[in-house]
Design an enzyme around this catalytic site. Structure first.
Site, PDB file in Angstrom:
ATOM      1  N   GLY A  46       0.473  -0.579  -0.483  1.00 37.23           N
ATOM      2  CA  GLY A  46      -0.257   0.265   0.035  1.00 37.23           C
ATOM      3  C   GLY A  46       0.643   1.385  -0.006  1.00 37.23           C
ATOM      4  O   GLY A  46       1.795   1.029   0.546  1.00 37.23           O
ATOM      5  N   GLN A  51       2.955  10.179   1.711  1.00 44.25           N
ATOM      6  CA  GLN A  51       4.364   9.177   1.530  1.00 44.25           C
ATOM      7  C   GLN A  51       5.374   9.789  -0.009  1.00 44.25           C
ATOM      8  O   GLN A  51       6.264   9.605   0.363  1.00 44.25           O
ATOM      9  CB  GLN A  51       4.416   7.764   1.390  1.00 44.25           C
ATOM     10  CG  GLN A  51       3.635   7.060   2.417  1.00 44.25           C
ATOM     11  CD  GLN A  51       3.480   5.948   2.298  1.00 44.25           C
ATOM     12  OE1 GLN A  51       2.354   5.569   1.919  1.00 44.25           O
ATOM     13  NE2 GLN A  51       4.981   4.518   3.140  1.00 44.25           N
ATOM     14  N   CYS A  92       6.587  -0.669   6.692  1.00 37.13           N
ATOM     15  CA  CYS A  92       6.020   0.689   5.872  1.00 37.13           C
ATOM     16  C   CYS A  92       6.601   1.311   4.868  1.00 37.13           C
ATOM     17  O   CYS A  92       8.660   1.075   5.405  1.00 37.13           O
ATOM     18  CB  CYS A  92       5.258   2.052   6.882  1.00 37.13           C
ATOM     19  SG  CYS A  92       5.452   3.339   6.318  1.00 37.13           S
ATOM     20  N   LEU A  93       6.077   1.575   3.693  1.00 36.21           N
ATOM     21  CA  LEU A  93       7.899   1.727   2.905  1.00 36.21           C
ATOM     22  C   LEU A  93       8.320   2.997   3.061  1.00 36.21           C
ATOM     23  O   LEU A  93       9.580   3.595   3.243  1.00 36.21           O
ATOM     24  CB  LEU A  93       7.368   2.068   1.799  1.00 36.21           C
ATOM     25  CG  LEU A  93       6.631   0.774   0.907  1.00 36.21           C
ATOM     26  CD1 LEU A  93       6.068   1.507  -0.283  1.00 36.21           C
ATOM     27  CD2 LEU A  93       7.780   0.238   0.931  1.00 36.21           C
ATOM     28  N   HIS A 134      -3.920   1.634   7.791  1.00 39.48           N
ATOM     29  CA  HIS A 134      -2.468   1.556   7.456  1.00 39.48           C
ATOM     30  C   HIS A 134      -2.394   3.222   6.941  1.00 39.48           C
ATOM     31  O   HIS A 134      -1.724   4.342   7.381  1.00 39.48           O
ATOM     32  CB  HIS A 134      -1.688   1.031   7.906  1.00 39.48           C
ATOM     33  CG  HIS A 134      -0.181   0.782   7.255  1.00 39.48           C
ATOM     34  ND1 HIS A 134       0.679   0.883   8.143  1.00 39.48           N
ATOM     35  CD2 HIS A 134       0.274   1.929   6.721  1.00 39.48           C
ATOM     36  CE1 HIS A 134       1.737   1.189   7.868  1.00 39.48           C
ATOM     37  NE2 HIS A 134       1.689   1.895   6.784  1.00 39.48           N
ATOM     38  N   GLU A 135      -3.215   3.114   6.071  1.00 40.19           N
ATOM     39  CA  GLU A 135      -3.045   4.085   4.825  1.00 40.19           C
ATOM     40  C   GLU A 135      -3.895   5.175   5.471  1.00 40.19           C
ATOM     41  O   GLU A 135      -3.183   6.732   4.487  1.00 40.19           O
ATOM     42  CB  GLU A 135      -2.830   3.350   3.150  1.00 40.19           C
ATOM     43  CG  GLU A 135      -2.294   2.267   2.747  1.00 40.19           C
ATOM     44  CD  GLU A 135      -0.576   2.386   3.172  1.00 40.19           C
ATOM     45  OE1 GLU A 135      -0.396   3.748   2.948  1.00 40.19           O
ATOM     46  OE2 GLU A 135      -0.287   1.577   2.950  1.00 40.19           O
ATOM     47  N   HIS A 138      -1.743   7.507   7.430  1.00 37.30           N
ATOM     48  CA  HIS A 138      -0.805   8.031   6.532  1.00 37.30           C
ATOM     49  C   HIS A 138      -1.480   9.297   6.130  1.00 37.30           C
ATOM     50  O   HIS A 138      -1.291  10.711   6.181  1.00 37.30           O
ATOM     51  CB  HIS A 138      -0.471   7.134   4.945  1.00 37.30           C
ATOM     52  CG  HIS A 138       1.065   6.677   5.543  1.00 37.30           C
ATOM     53  ND1 HIS A 138       2.258   7.241   6.502  1.00 37.30           N
ATOM     54  CD2 HIS A 138       0.416   5.313   4.874  1.00 37.30           C
ATOM     55  CE1 HIS A 138       3.162   6.145   6.096  1.00 37.30           C
ATOM     56  NE2 HIS A 138       2.205   5.218   5.363  1.00 37.30           N
TER      57      HIS A 138
HETATM   58 NI    NI Z   1       3.549   3.271   5.659  1.00 40.80          NI
END
Ligand code: NI
Length: 171
Positions: A46, A51, A92-93, A134-135, A138
């Site tokens: 995701g 991000q 997480c990226l 999670h997203e 963000h």
């Molecule tokens: Ni993340």
């Protein structure tokens, strides 16, 4: 399409609150396509626009296996959540190589616009449910490490800053 640079924790821009998308136009579709390419290239499940330093409510995800079912969520809103909570390991990226347990609703129903601008609902459970929550965090400027203890968060912050410095020096 183009790969976009991903902000790394503790970059303060990750704490920006995203605004709603006013209209799903060519610019947004290009953003969606670039985010999908970026997510697949980074092997993530995701990615939120936050991000990639775009502060509008856009999420892409793909929790399928093999990874061939992209989901695009524009202006997502959670319309139902299970009382049941579930703990699972998240990564997480924006916080590479860090994984830790977070408790979330086991199931959520999300209403959003798709890449075509049409509204739809998604019933998510398992990894998809974790990913949506999670997203969506963000988009509110929240990174999953904020659920962890202050001590853990400090360690992660230090580790990420060190990694970024090393990369800048070309190590
Ligand atoms: Ni993340």
């Amino acid at each position: 399409m183009a790969r976009l640079p991903i902000l790394r924790y503790p970059d303060p821009r990750l704490h920006t609150v995203a605004r709603p998308v006013a209209s799903v136009d060519e610019r947004i579709r290009r953003l969606v396509d670039d985010m999908l390419e970026t997510m697949y290239e980074a092997d993530g499940v995701g990615l939120a626009a936050t991000q990639v330093d775009v502060h509008e409510r856009v999420i892409v995800m793909d929790t399928s296996e093999p990874r061939d079912r992209a989901v695009v969520l524009i202006n997502p809103e959670i319309v139902a959540r299970s009382e049941e909570l579930k703990v699972s390991e998240e990564g997480c990226l924006s916080v590479p190589q860090i994984y830790d347990k977070v408790e979330r609703h086991a199931r959520v129903t999300v209403r959003a616009l798709g890449r075509d601008g049409q509204p739809f609902e998604l019933d998510a459970e398992g990894l998809a449910s974790v990913c949506v929550q999670h997203e969506m965090d963000h988009l509110l400027g929240k990174v999953f490490v904020e659920y962890l203890s202050g001590l853990k968060r400090d360690r992660i912050r230090t580790k990420m800053l060190k990694k970024t410095r090393e990369e800048l020096r070309g190590e």
